[in-house]
Each structure stands twice: as structure tokens, then as C-alpha cells.
Write an enzyme that holds these catalytic residues in place. Structure first.
Site, PDB file in Angstrom:
ATOM      1  N   VAL A  79     -11.658  24.300 -59.809  1.00  0.00           N
ATOM      2  CA  VAL A  79     -11.432  23.422 -58.659  1.00  0.00           C
ATOM      3  C   VAL A  79      -9.955  23.370 -58.282  1.00  0.00           C
ATOM      4  O   VAL A  79      -9.603  23.134 -57.124  1.00  0.00           O
ATOM      5  CB  VAL A  79     -11.995  22.002 -58.894  1.00  0.00           C
TER       6      VAL A  79
ATOM      7  N   GLU B 109       7.388  23.285 -60.490  1.00  0.00           N
ATOM      8  CA  GLU B 109       8.274  22.927 -61.611  1.00  0.00           C
ATOM      9  C   GLU B 109       7.642  23.535 -62.840  1.00  0.00           C
ATOM     10  O   GLU B 109       6.574  23.109 -63.283  1.00  0.00           O
ATOM     11  CB  GLU B 109       8.417  21.406 -61.721  1.00  0.00           C
TER      12      GLU B 109
ATOM     13  N   CYS C  50       9.134  20.504 -70.951  1.00  0.00           N
ATOM     14  CA  CYS C  50       9.708  21.717 -70.375  1.00  0.00           C
ATOM     15  C   CYS C  50      11.233  21.684 -70.377  1.00  0.00           C
ATOM     16  O   CYS C  50      11.877  22.737 -70.363  1.00  0.00           O
ATOM     17  CB  CYS C  50       9.183  21.926 -68.953  1.00  0.00           C
TER      18      CYS C  50
ATOM     19  N   GLU D  87       8.844  30.283 -73.944  1.00  0.00           N
ATOM     20  CA  GLU D  87       8.680  28.843 -74.105  1.00  0.00           C
ATOM     21  C   GLU D  87       7.558  28.596 -75.110  1.00  0.00           C
ATOM     22  O   GLU D  87       6.393  28.884 -74.844  1.00  0.00           O
ATOM     23  CB  GLU D  87       8.343  28.199 -72.762  1.00  0.00           C
TER      24      GLU D  87
END
Length: 489
Positions: free
Chosen positions: A220, A259, A293, A392
Site C-alpha cells: 500500500v 530523509e 539515522c 549503515e
């Protein structure tokens, strides 16, 4: 703590509803591995209804034109959320696994406290600016620059700071006059559904202006990105997912705010107090189990102090308090799910295979048999180009790299496809600021400064994203610019 506050239903066109087919999925507490409730498993039909409602509310109501009403609604939302802050706190700790201590800061209280600032900004913003008169082609003309809402905004949010990021997207978008469809991460539905409940029951925000669709999967979300009725996508999450969102939005040339990931560097110059640096690095590594992050997960130490710094880090983290997120003395809880824990452990093993050594941690804590915990981990002898120095990890893993002076430190800090955040520590403010100015990153903390604030733009360079969230710049992401030229008679 207060009892966990649950909302299993979605908000679509002003009504709190179950999924169209009645399906639900479990919401699991990552600290206990127990189900705390269920959430609606939204369908394509549900998302279609949410988009249609948002489109109708933007095109056929006066929401976009009535600034005073929007401001009043945002103030209502702030008041209602603040009244229910303790219940929301308990739910956030339970579904996110974040330490309760963090809810008194960036996980809850700080973003709630920032809502009046957004209302004030909208109320005082210069929506039209005169450029004065000019005579292009000899035609005397008065020029005006007008700012208008983008339209329907699809907001897709992550699980690590769900309340903060939901509010950082939804509220500025509303203040700017947009309507919104919010799709939260599957792991943390209540941060969004409770927001929907408060909007429906405690504000005058009209039906269709805000819609919330939860789902166990991502289909979705893809639908939201591709639908031509949606004018903009605002996404926070991994760079890999951001790439897919950008691709999905490209077919309809949507405006996109992203972001994304980070691999931020904490740069200690050779005159820095190593004890202070070690404490700062330990906090950055363990805060919310490294699931941020902007966490500084690369530590750059001067070579002359490298071994002493590694030893101090190992000693500090051996006794670092972590565990039960309802314990107010800890800042590190579990990872969000077992798959994430295995991903983090895989990175640690990859680091060792590529030549790094484990100075402390590296495994699953024996004293925490339940919950998705990983020990606070320090990897030493790390090559700046290695996988663990470049990827990361999103876990409590710090990689430590030596440098040979300011220029070398800047070179290593900028040796990343990311550019989200960073920190510089030095006995000299001038020297630290000079290094900060050269770092290719969206935010930098210098000598104990903290960038976070509702009025501070946040975002990154390079593959850390496009655009800014929060601050005036973040508000303006949700605006279009229209130039109007009127003939002067």
C-alpha cells in the site's frame, strides 16, 4: 507507567475503521517478544479510499484557504496529545522498544512541545511577497510571489522515532494547507493510529484532511507513491527504500522529500579531552540501540590516542546500563525485531572477516535471554573503506578509525556515500568549527552543541536525502511557489 494505549483502527475520511477485509496483524513488543495488540492490515481498497478522501478534502473544502482554522486545529491537536502524553508514552515504549528516558526528549515530549511553534510559523508566515514593479518588454508590471500548498501529501514513516517523525511530517504539511495520507512502518502502527484517533475525536480537522492506513506489508506504500492523485511523497527511512520510492514517484513526477540513511562521524581532534569523547561516543552508540539515522557510528580518533581511546571505550561499555526499556536508568533497549538483530550480528561478523577486531561486545547478551538485544559493540582496526565503515548498521555498533590530523580527519569523515550528521570535539572552538565547515553533512554538533530542535532544518547531503525536515525550510517543503504578474494601469 500508564497502561498501554491502543488503537487498532485506521482513520479514513473522518472515520475510525477496520481493514476492508477485516484482517489484522500482531504488534509485538521487541523487549518482551509478546504481542501487545493488533492493528488493521490495510488493503489496496483502504489506501484507495484514503487517497480519494484526501483528494476530495483538498479540492472541495476550504482547508487550504482558511489559515486561521488550520492554526486553531493544530493548537487543538497539541492540547489533546499533551493531555494524553503519558498513555502515548507507554504505547511508544511498548511498540518501539525505546527507553522511557528518551520519551521525555526526542521520542515524545520534544516533538509535542514543538507543535505550537509550527502553528505560530504558519500564522506569521509571509504567504505573499511583492517584488515591486518592473517593465519587461516595456510592459509595466507588478510582480508577486505567492506560496501555496502542494496538495495531497503521502507521508511514509519509519519505526525508530515514530511519534516524532509522524508529527514532523503531518503537522507542517497541515499547517501549509495540504491534506495527508499517513502510512506508518508495520512495526509501529500505534504511533500513527493513536494520532488518527486524537484527530478524529479531539480536533475539528475535517474528514479526509488526515488519513492513516496501517499495513503489515509495503504494497500500500507503493500504491501511495504511484497514485496520480497524490502530489508529494515525504519519506523517512533507509536509502535503499528511498531509491524505490523515488522510482515509484517518478512516473507521475511527484515532488519527493527523502530523509535517508547516515554513517555519521564523531571527529576527535588531537587536543580533545579523550574521556569526554569516549562518553559522547558511548552515548551515540547505545542511544536507542544505535537505531538512529543521525547517530555518530564512526569514531575518528587521533592516532596518538587511538589505543588509549579504544581501551577506555571498552572499559566504559562493559558496565554500560542497558536492558528493560521501562527502566528509567537505561538509554539502550532492544532492536526492533529479530531480523534486525541478525542483520546487525551479520555486520559484526563481516567486520571481523574484513580485518576488524572486537574490542567489546559483539554478541547477544547472556543476561537478556528475551528481547532482541545486541551487546554494545566496538570494532577497532577498521579500514575506512571496509563494509562496516561504509554501511549503515543501525545497531549498537561503533567503528573506530585513526586519523593523522585535521585534514585527514575531514577526508575520512567525508569518505561516505552518506552525509546526514556529525560531531567535532576540540579544545579550540575555532578549530572545531573550521573542521565542521568542511564536513559534507546536513548537521554538525560542535563541542557539546545539539542540533535537534523544531526550528532547526534536518536532512542530509548525498545519499542521505533530498530536502529538509523541520524549521522554516521543512515547512516550505510542503509549499509550491507561484509568481503572479499584474499589468499596472
Amino acid at each position: 507507567m500508564a497502561e498501554i494505549w491502543r488503537e487498532e483502527r485506521m482513520l479514513i475520511d473522518g472515520r475510525l475503521v477496520a481493514a476492508s477485509d477485516g484482517a489484522t496483524y500482531d504488534n509485538v513488543n521487541p523487549a518482551t517478544e509478546k504481542v501487545i495488540g493488533v492493528a488493521a492490515d490495510g488493503t489496496s481498497t483502504d489506501m484507495d479510499g484514503a487517497i480519494a478522501a484526501a483528494r476530495h478534502a483538498f479540492d472541495h473544502t476550504d482547508w487550504a484557504d482558511d489559515l486561521a482554522f488550520r492554526v486553531r486545529c493544530i493548537r487543538q491537536l497539541h492540547e489533546a496529545l499533551t493531555k494524553h502524553a503519558d498513555e502515548l508514552r507507554a504505547s511508544t515504549v511498548a511498540e518501539v522498544g525505546c527507553p522511557v528516558a528518551l520519551t521525555y526528549g526526542p521520542q515524545l515530549d520534544a516533538p509535542l512541545a514543538g507543535l505550537p511553534w509550527v502553528a505560530d510559523l504558519a500564522e506569521t508566515y509571509h504567504w505573499e511577497t511583492s517584488l515591486g514593479f518592473a517593465e519587461p518588454f516595456g510592459m509595466r508590471t507588478h510582480r508577486t510571489v505567492r506560496r501555496e500548498p502542494v496538495g495531497v501529501v503521502g507521508a511514509i514513516t519509519p519505526w525508530n522515532y515514530p511519534v516524532q517523525i509522524n508529527l514532523a511530517k503531518v503537522v507542517p504539511a497541515l499547517a501549509a494547507g495540504n491534506t495527508v495520507v499517513l502510512k506508518p512502518a508495520p512495526d509501529t502502527p500505534y504511533g500513527a493510529t493513536l494520532l488518527g484517533q486524537v484527530i478524529a475525536e479531539h480536533t475539528d480537522i475535517p474528514a479526509g484532511v488526515v488519513n492513516v492506513v496501517t499495513s503489515a506489508g509495503h504494497a500500500v506504500g507503493q500504491q501511495l507513491c504511484e497514485d496520480p492523485r497524490v502530489d508529494m511523497i515525504s519519506f523517512t527511512g533507509s536509502t535503499a527504500t528511498g531509491t524505490r520510492i523515488m522510482t515509484a514517484a517518478a512516473a507521475t513526477i511527484k515532488k519527493v522529500f527523502l530523509e535517508l540513511g547516515g554513517k555519521s562521524a564523531l571527529v576527535a581532534l588531537d587536543d580533545a579531552d579523550i574521556d569526554a569523547v569516549v562518553t559522547s561516543a558511548a552515548f551515540a552508540t547505545t542511544t536507542h540501540a544505535g537505531q538512529g539515522c543521525a547517530n555518530t557510528t564512526r569514531l575518528l580518533l587521533p592516532r596518538s590516542k587511538y589505543r588509549d581511546g579504544i581501551a577506555a571505550l571498552a572499559e566504559t561499555l562493559k558496565t554500560w546500563p542497558y536492558g528493560d526499556p521501562t527502566d528509567s536508568s537505561v538509554l539502550m533497549g532492544p532492536l526492533i525485531r529479530e531480523e534486525q538483530r541478525q542483520r546487525v550480528l551479520g555486520y559484526i561478523q563481516k567486520g571481523v572477516e574484513e580485518g576488524a577486531t572486537i574490542a567489546v561486545g559483539g554478541g547477544i547478551p547472556a543476561h537478556l535471554p528475551t528481547g532482541y538485544y545486541v551487546e554494545p559493540t566496538v570494532l577497532a582496526d577498521v579500514d575506512p573503506d571496509s563494509t562496516v565503515a561504509q554501511d549503515e548498521i543501525f545497531g549498537p555498533v561503533l567503528v573506530v578509525i585513526p586519523h593523522d590530523g585535521d585534514d585527514h580527519a575531514v577526508q575520512i569523515a567525508n569518505n561516505s556515500r552518506y552525509g546526514l550528521s556529525g560531531t567535532v570535539v576540540s579544545a579550540s572552538d575555532e578549530r572545531a568549527r573550521a573542521v565542521a565547515n568542511r564536513m559534507r553533512t546536513g548537521t554538525v554538533n560542535v563541542n557539546g552543541g545539539v542540533f535537534y530542535g523544531v526550528d532547526v532544518p534536518f536532512g542530509g547531503y548525498k545519499q542521505s536525502g533530498i530536502g529538509r525536515e523541520m524549521g522554516v525550510a521543512g515547512f516550505e517543503e510542503y509549499l509550491e511557489t507561484k509568481s503572479i504578474a499584474e499589468g499596472a494601469r
